[in-house]
Design a protein around this motif. Structure first.
Motif: not given
Length: 237
Positions: A41-44, A2-10, A205-207, A31-34
């Motif tokens: 875009q750089p990796g977190d 699960t890619e959490l950064f897609r579900q909620d960038a905040y 990417g994240t916005h 489930q990855v936050l990074f």
């Protein structure tokens, strides 16, 4: 995964469980936050906490199978598969990436030319354009950018099928990076709603949620990168 950064960038922190370790010393979780490096875009970066320890994460990348891999900042004993942990982002850095990434989408609006490359940093960014001559009026470009910021436009996402993208090739602005395929669907990032829409393009990417969150944008150097190419740099105040 699960890619959490897609579900909620905040989302700034989240639990996870280690699925496997890579031969190179990376960590794959369920489930990855990074955000993993990609699309300019750089990796977190950030930390993972487990067993009373905190391990610094330098970045995240994708492996050959497309899974996000957390890369420790230095060699260390890694949590084995099955370990429960908590992921914590370097939020200030991630948020700057979000602001810059959204600002670059606006730059592609005020310079409506094909994009040949780009890079996102923590407070700075650039796009390369198929542009034989430099812009005639830098000040007008900067004003146009900040006018879009000040309009406080909503930044939302939508999804289309790969077939729909093939039928609408003009949605792809970036010539050097094509949207990832294989899953059957493509994520679109939209700026503005309804008749107020100013941009719609594929992006993973994240916005930020609204353009006002970007803050003031300053145009930096406009560099000559070849006969038909100009690099336009931006800086966030």
């Amino acid at each position: 995964m699960t890619e959490l950064f897609r579900q909620d960038a905040y989302l700034r922190d989240a639990p996870a469980e280690v699925v496997r370790l890579t031969d190179e010393g990376g960590i794959v979780v369920d489930q990855v936050l990074f955000y993993p490096k990609g699309g300019g875009q750089p990796g977190d970066s950030g930390w993972i906490d487990f067993g009373g320890r905190s391990l610094s994460i330098a970045t995240a990348v994708r492996d050959a199978d497309g899974a996000a891999v957390l890369v420790p900042a230095e060699p260390s004993a890694l949590p084995p598969p099955g370990t429960a942990l908590v992921q914590r982002l370097d939020w200030e850095r991630r948020h700057k990436h979000m602001r810059v990434h959204t600002a670059l989408h606006l730059l592609s609006v005020v310079i409506p030319l094909p994009v040949t490359g780009g890079q996102i940093g923590a407070g700075t960014g650039r796009l390369d354009f198929a542009m034989p001559e430099p812009p005639a009026d830098r000040d007008a470009l900067e004003r146009a950018l900040n006018d879009l910021v000040d309009r406080d436009l909503a930044v939302t996402e939508d999804w289309i099928t790969e077939a729909e993208l093939d039928a609408n090739p003009d949605l792809v602005k970036t010539l050097s990076v094509q949207p990832p395929r294989g899953a059957g669907h493509i994520r679109l990032v939209r700026i503005g709603l309804g008749g107020g829409q100013v941009d719609l393009q594929p992006c993973g990417g994240t916005h930020v949620a609204r353009t006002s969150e970007i803050g003031r944008i300053r145009l930096g150097k406009i560099e000559n990168k070849g006969k038909q190419n100009r690099r336009v740099n931006i800086v966030l105040d």
